[in-house]
Scaffold this active site. Structure first.
Site, PDB file in Angstrom:
ATOM      1  N   ARG A 106     -64.623 -31.859  52.560  1.00 12.91           N
ATOM      2  CA  ARG A 106     -64.120 -32.868  51.617  1.00 12.91           C
ATOM      3  C   ARG A 106     -63.009 -32.215  50.806  1.00 12.91           C
ATOM      4  O   ARG A 106     -62.731 -31.028  50.946  1.00 12.91           O
ATOM      5  CB  ARG A 106     -65.215 -33.490  50.757  1.00 12.91           C
ATOM      6  CG  ARG A 106     -66.427 -32.702  50.384  1.00 12.91           C
ATOM      7  CD  ARG A 106     -66.164 -31.531  49.479  1.00 12.91           C
ATOM      8  NE  ARG A 106     -65.415 -31.930  48.309  1.00 12.91           N
ATOM      9  CZ  ARG A 106     -64.695 -31.114  47.576  1.00 12.91           C
ATOM     10  NH1 ARG A 106     -64.602 -29.820  47.881  1.00 12.91           N
ATOM     11  NH2 ARG A 106     -64.032 -31.525  46.526  1.00 12.91           N
ATOM     12  N   ALA A 152     -58.953 -33.408  49.296  1.00 15.51           N
ATOM     13  CA  ALA A 152     -57.803 -34.038  49.953  1.00 15.51           C
ATOM     14  C   ALA A 152     -57.117 -33.162  51.019  1.00 15.51           C
ATOM     15  O   ALA A 152     -56.996 -33.569  52.184  1.00 15.51           O
ATOM     16  CB  ALA A 152     -56.814 -34.505  48.890  1.00 15.51           C
ATOM     17  N   GLN A 210     -69.825 -32.080  42.845  1.00 16.60           N
ATOM     18  CA  GLN A 210     -68.920 -31.077  43.444  1.00 16.60           C
ATOM     19  C   GLN A 210     -68.603 -29.965  42.447  1.00 16.60           C
ATOM     20  O   GLN A 210     -68.273 -28.850  42.848  1.00 16.60           O
ATOM     21  CB  GLN A 210     -67.603 -31.736  43.895  1.00 16.60           C
ATOM     22  CG  GLN A 210     -67.728 -32.646  45.095  1.00 16.60           C
ATOM     23  CD  GLN A 210     -67.921 -34.094  44.682  1.00 16.60           C
ATOM     24  OE1 GLN A 210     -68.539 -34.370  43.658  1.00 16.60           O
ATOM     25  NE2 GLN A 210     -67.401 -35.008  45.466  1.00 16.60           N
ATOM     26  N   ASP A 254     -55.888 -36.801  44.694  1.00 19.77           N
ATOM     27  CA  ASP A 254     -56.095 -37.273  46.071  1.00 19.77           C
ATOM     28  C   ASP A 254     -54.928 -38.130  46.538  1.00 19.77           C
ATOM     29  O   ASP A 254     -54.710 -38.294  47.740  1.00 19.77           O
ATOM     30  CB  ASP A 254     -57.403 -38.054  46.175  1.00 19.77           C
ATOM     31  CG  ASP A 254     -58.584 -37.090  46.104  1.00 19.77           C
ATOM     32  OD1 ASP A 254     -58.949 -36.681  44.984  1.00 19.77           O
ATOM     33  OD2 ASP A 254     -59.096 -36.717  47.173  1.00 19.77           O
ATOM     34  N   ASN A 279     -57.799 -39.459  41.355  1.00 21.35           N
ATOM     35  CA  ASN A 279     -58.638 -38.262  41.514  1.00 21.35           C
ATOM     36  C   ASN A 279     -60.100 -38.664  41.297  1.00 21.35           C
ATOM     37  O   ASN A 279     -60.399 -39.825  40.982  1.00 21.35           O
ATOM     38  CB  ASN A 279     -58.194 -37.181  40.515  1.00 21.35           C
ATOM     39  CG  ASN A 279     -58.762 -35.820  40.844  1.00 21.35           C
ATOM     40  OD1 ASN A 279     -58.614 -35.327  41.965  1.00 21.35           O
ATOM     41  ND2 ASN A 279     -59.431 -35.195  39.893  1.00 21.35           N
ATOM     42  N   LYS A 280     -60.980 -37.715  41.470  1.00 23.40           N
ATOM     43  CA  LYS A 280     -62.425 -37.982  41.384  1.00 23.40           C
ATOM     44  C   LYS A 280     -62.781 -38.798  40.146  1.00 23.40           C
ATOM     45  O   LYS A 280     -62.244 -38.565  39.062  1.00 23.40           O
ATOM     46  CB  LYS A 280     -63.153 -36.633  41.390  1.00 23.40           C
ATOM     47  CG  LYS A 280     -64.655 -36.687  41.365  1.00 23.40           C
ATOM     48  CD  LYS A 280     -65.274 -37.578  42.418  1.00 23.40           C
ATOM     49  CE  LYS A 280     -64.865 -37.214  43.839  1.00 23.40           C
ATOM     50  NZ  LYS A 280     -65.275 -38.234  44.828  1.00 23.40           N
TER      51      LYS A 280
HETATM   52  O1  MRU Z   1     -64.711 -36.889  47.140  1.00 25.29           O
HETATM   53  P1  MRU Z   1     -64.093 -35.532  47.251  1.00 25.29           P
HETATM   54  O2  MRU Z   1     -65.046 -34.423  46.981  1.00 25.29           O
HETATM   55  O3  MRU Z   1     -63.344 -35.359  48.548  1.00 25.29           O
HETATM   56  O4  MRU Z   1     -63.038 -35.559  46.086  1.00 25.29           O
HETATM   57  C1  MRU Z   1     -62.239 -34.456  45.856  1.00 25.29           C
HETATM   58  C2  MRU Z   1     -61.436 -34.537  44.634  1.00 25.29           C
HETATM   59  O5  MRU Z   1     -61.396 -35.516  43.939  1.00 25.29           O
HETATM   60  C3  MRU Z   1     -60.588 -33.373  44.357  1.00 25.29           C
HETATM   61  O6  MRU Z   1     -60.417 -33.212  42.995  1.00 25.29           O
HETATM   62  C4  MRU Z   1     -59.251 -33.664  45.024  1.00 25.29           C
HETATM   63  O7  MRU Z   1     -59.419 -33.844  46.393  1.00 25.29           O
HETATM   64  C5  MRU Z   1     -58.252 -32.670  44.766  1.00 25.29           C
HETATM   65  S1  MRU Z   1     -58.327 -31.555  46.052  1.00 25.29           S
HETATM   66  C6  MRU Z   1     -57.889 -30.105  46.036  1.00 25.29           C
END
Ligand code: MRU
Length: 368
Positions: free
Chosen positions: A54, A56, A207, A248, A258-259
């Site tokens: 997981r 981006a 995460q 993302d 973003n998350k």
């Molecule tokens: O759902 P996820 O764990 O894939 O979400 C990831 C995020 O939101 C990260 O902050 C984002 O991908 C930035 S990646 C380096």
């Protein structure tokens, strides 16, 4: 980066078995460090969907290798481009928000377009490897550029630890190597600048507590785990010097998806006059979108991730329910932070304001 004192990237190809792509299984961390072997388009699809991989940049890299694995599948021997195009569509459909997924698949497919069928395997493999190499190098450069921000704060604080708040995992696990938000942190730590990281647990999948805390621990970076709701309180009390998050998908006007929960951190940072930066490689830009809030597709995930929580009990990872049996839930996985709440964007080309004009100036060659 180091895991158990050995150098790893979060995804890799090993010539000794060209039918396999290997990844660190992120669903098992931090309790178990396990490598998973992915051998087909279906394996890659499942690994992205169930979050074995997981983040981006990493889901982009995995999907790029997915096209390579598609070229190994027998059915690809006739009408190979049509078959690969189907595989590409399938992989892109895994997760909607991170634009890196379609960017990576598009990169490999573009290379394959004019390639003879007998060269497809080599061409797809080289393209996927090159994509990963570039992503990793771009994250290294994000570290170089972002370092200046931490250095400046450290000088102002006369060498006292710089307190950095981050959200989710925008580390090397999410992005092959170095990380995006973490790249400047690792760089500062290695340069001898005292840093301390506030790690948001990042419900529902945690995460932050599971992955970011593990990564920072492996690298020896001082950090403290906090609940998702603690950030605003810390900011009000002068305990956060800078917020660095990933992205993302970033629109041309500088809005950042973003998350889930990032927006609330940004509001609190804005209210407390604390700089908030989003760090990401240019593969995260969606130059075709001008209004992030209305145009970026935001993923909704299984409500069970909200009603249940996973942890280690008796040496096994187990899931437990945390609400009454009949309580409904909804699981919004991402939110959009408007550009006006963001101090700057840290990219491989340098730091810029989240404004269309500045973004266009920095990335003119990538914007058609
Ligand atoms: O759902 P996820 O764990 O894939 O979400 C990831 C995020 O939101 C990260 O902050 C984002 O991908 C930035 S990646 C380096």
């Amino acid at each position: 980066m180091l895991a158990n004192s050995k150098y790893y990237q979060s995804i890799w190809f090993d010539e000794s078995d060209p039918s396999v792509i290997r990844v660190i299984d992120q669903n098992r961390l931090p309790f178990f460090f396990e490598i998973k072997e992915l051998r087909s388009v279906e394996d890659i699809y499942n690994a992205i969907s169930d979050m074995t991989v997981r983040g981006a940049p990493l889901i982009g890299a995995a999907a790029a290798f997915g096209i390579y694995l598609a070229t190994l599948e027998e059915t690809s021997l006739s009408g190979h481009l049509g078959f690969l195009e189907n595989a590409a569509r399938y992989l892109i459909s895994c997760r909607p928000t991170a634009v890196n997924l379609s960017r990576a698949v598009g990169y490999v497919m573009e290379k394959l377009k004019n390639e003879a069928e007998e060269n497809a395997r080599e061409c797809a493999l080289n393209a996927a490897l090159e994509f990963c190499r570039q992503e990793s190098e771009n994250c290294r450069l994000i570290g170089e550029h972002g370092l200046s921000l931490i250095e400046e704060i450290s000088k102002r604080k006369k060498g006292n630890p710089v307190n950095i708040l981050t959200h989710c995992n925008a580390g090397w696990l999410a992005s092959i190597d170095y990380g995006t938000a973490t790249a400047p942190i690792y760089k500062a730590h290695l340069s001898g600048i005292p840093v301390h990281v506030w790690v948001d647990e990042t419900r529902p999948r945690n995460q932050g507590s599971r992955l970011t805390a593990w990564e920072l621990g492996q690298a020896g970076v001082p950090h403290t785990l906090i609940t998702d709701n603690a950030g605003g309180h810390l900011m009000q009390h002068g305990m956060v010097d800078i917020v660095i998050i990933g992205s993302d998908r970033t629109s041309l006007n500088g809005d950042v998806a973003n998350k889930i929960g990032t927006y609330l951190k940004a509001l609190a940072a804005f209210d407390n006059n604390i700089p908030l930066y989003s760090a990401f490689p240019s593969s995260t830009f969606d130059f075709g979108i001008r209004d992030g809030l209305t145009e970026i597709p935001l993923e909704e995930r299984d409500p069970e991730e909200v009603t249940h929580i996973e942890g280690l009990t008796g040496g096994k990872i187990e899931k437990v329910r945390i609400c009454p049996d009949n309580t409904g839930s909804v699981n919004f996985a991402f939110d959009v932070t408007p550009a006006r709440l963001i101090t700057g964007l840290i990219t491989e080309k340098g730091i810029c304001k989240p404004h269309e004009k500045e973004i266009k100036k920095l990335f003119s060659e990538k914007i058609k």
